[in-house]
Write an enzyme that holds these catalytic residues in place. Structure first.
Site, PDB file in Angstrom:
ATOM      1  N   CYS A   7      20.918   1.362 -34.449  1.00 19.37           N
ATOM      2  CA  CYS A   7      20.517   2.769 -34.511  1.00 19.37           C
ATOM      3  C   CYS A   7      20.677   3.217 -35.956  1.00 19.37           C
ATOM      4  O   CYS A   7      20.925   2.396 -36.843  1.00 19.37           O
ATOM      5  CB  CYS A   7      21.308   3.631 -33.529  1.00 19.37           C
ATOM      6  SG  CYS A   7      23.049   3.838 -33.911  1.00 19.37           S
ATOM      7  N   ASN A  10      24.961   3.717 -36.783  1.00 13.61           N
ATOM      8  CA  ASN A  10      25.878   2.784 -36.136  1.00 13.61           C
ATOM      9  C   ASN A  10      27.217   3.431 -35.792  1.00 13.61           C
ATOM     10  O   ASN A  10      28.268   2.820 -35.926  1.00 13.61           O
ATOM     11  CB  ASN A  10      26.069   1.529 -36.999  1.00 13.61           C
ATOM     12  CG  ASN A  10      26.782   0.389 -36.295  1.00 13.61           C
ATOM     13  OD1 ASN A  10      27.563  -0.323 -36.912  1.00 13.61           O
ATOM     14  ND2 ASN A  10      26.533   0.188 -35.016  1.00 13.61           N
ATOM     15  N   CYS A  12      27.083   6.017 -32.912  1.00 17.67           N
ATOM     16  CA  CYS A  12      26.929   6.607 -31.571  1.00 17.67           C
ATOM     17  C   CYS A  12      26.287   5.620 -30.602  1.00 17.67           C
ATOM     18  O   CYS A  12      26.974   4.944 -29.847  1.00 17.67           O
ATOM     19  CB  CYS A  12      26.110   7.900 -31.619  1.00 17.67           C
ATOM     20  SG  CYS A  12      26.875   9.254 -32.531  1.00 17.67           S
ATOM     21  N   ARG A  13      24.967   5.552 -30.635  1.00 21.22           N
ATOM     22  CA  ARG A  13      24.239   4.773 -29.630  1.00 21.22           C
ATOM     23  C   ARG A  13      24.488   3.274 -29.715  1.00 21.22           C
ATOM     24  O   ARG A  13      24.765   2.629 -28.701  1.00 21.22           O
ATOM     25  CB  ARG A  13      22.733   5.043 -29.746  1.00 21.22           C
ATOM     26  CG  ARG A  13      22.367   6.478 -29.433  1.00 21.22           C
ATOM     27  CD  ARG A  13      20.948   6.776 -29.806  1.00 21.22           C
ATOM     28  NE  ARG A  13      20.800   6.806 -31.256  1.00 21.22           N
ATOM     29  CZ  ARG A  13      19.656   6.988 -31.898  1.00 21.22           C
ATOM     30  NH1 ARG A  13      18.536   7.136 -31.212  1.00 21.22           N
ATOM     31  NH2 ARG A  13      19.600   7.020 -33.205  1.00 21.22           N
ATOM     32  N   SER A  14      24.370   2.692 -30.900  1.00 15.29           N
ATOM     33  CA  SER A  14      24.505   1.228 -30.987  1.00 15.29           C
ATOM     34  C   SER A  14      25.921   0.740 -30.690  1.00 15.29           C
ATOM     35  O   SER A  14      26.075  -0.273 -30.000  1.00 15.29           O
ATOM     36  CB  SER A  14      23.971   0.690 -32.313  1.00 15.29           C
ATOM     37  OG  SER A  14      24.599   1.282 -33.415  1.00 15.29           O
ATOM     38  N   ASP A 123      19.410  10.523 -29.917  1.00 17.22           N
ATOM     39  CA  ASP A 123      20.624  10.525 -30.732  1.00 17.22           C
ATOM     40  C   ASP A 123      21.479  11.711 -30.300  1.00 17.22           C
ATOM     41  O   ASP A 123      21.081  12.858 -30.450  1.00 17.22           O
ATOM     42  CB  ASP A 123      20.252  10.646 -32.207  1.00 17.22           C
ATOM     43  CG  ASP A 123      21.441  10.490 -33.131  1.00 17.22           C
ATOM     44  OD1 ASP A 123      22.595  10.507 -32.660  1.00 17.22           O
ATOM     45  OD2 ASP A 123      21.213  10.344 -34.348  1.00 17.22           O
TER      46      ASP A 123
END
Length: 152
Positions: A7, A10, A12-14, A123
């Protein structure tokens, strides 16, 4: 099999996807068969832990991602990893722009690869609601589907 989640920063999502996928492969007794990591298309948060809200959401679900450290995507990742899963179409374009042409087949929008949906995982960084719960649920479904594909 080596899998990288990508993402923007690096944080939050990943890292959430990495923690979820790592947990799933551990539950399936596959940690020796599948390597998992995450990276960001930018280096803004290099060396930082995941966002505190991501850590808290994952802890609520029984998964500890607090020891993860943000790192930027690098050129060696394209050679090393078999699959690179990006969280949204912006990161898909950015990742493909950086990748050598012969590695483009490894790079996938995560929701498209896992569920056949050309959908971004949003995000949650600036979301004041419970965007982290929405992201967790999307990632859980996508991680379970992707693991099923990798096992078959």
């Amino acid at each position: 099999m080596k899998v990288l989640f990508i993402c923007m920063g690096n944080i939050c999502r990943s890292p959430m996807a990495e923690g979820l996928f790592r947990n799933l492969i551990s539950n399936e007794n596959l940690p020796d068969q599948i390597v998992v990591d995450s990276a960001g298309t930018g280096a803004w948060h290099e060396g930082d832990p995941p966002d505190g809200r991501a850590i808290a959401k994952m802890a609520q679900k029984g998964i500890d991602i607090s020891k993860q450290v943000s790192r930027p995507l690098n050129e060696l990742d394209f050679d090393y990893f078999d699959l690179l899963f990006v969280m949204d179409n912006d990161n898909l374009r950015n990742t493909k722009a950086r990748a050598p042409d012969h590695h483009h087949h490894k790079i996938h929008l995560f929701m498209d690869y896992s569920l056949g949906e050309n959908t971004d995982i949003p995000d949650p960084y600036y979301d004041l609601g419970d965007g982290f719960e929405v992201v967790y649920n999307m990632l859980l479904e996508a991680c379970m589907s992707s693991l099923g594909k990798l096992k078959s």
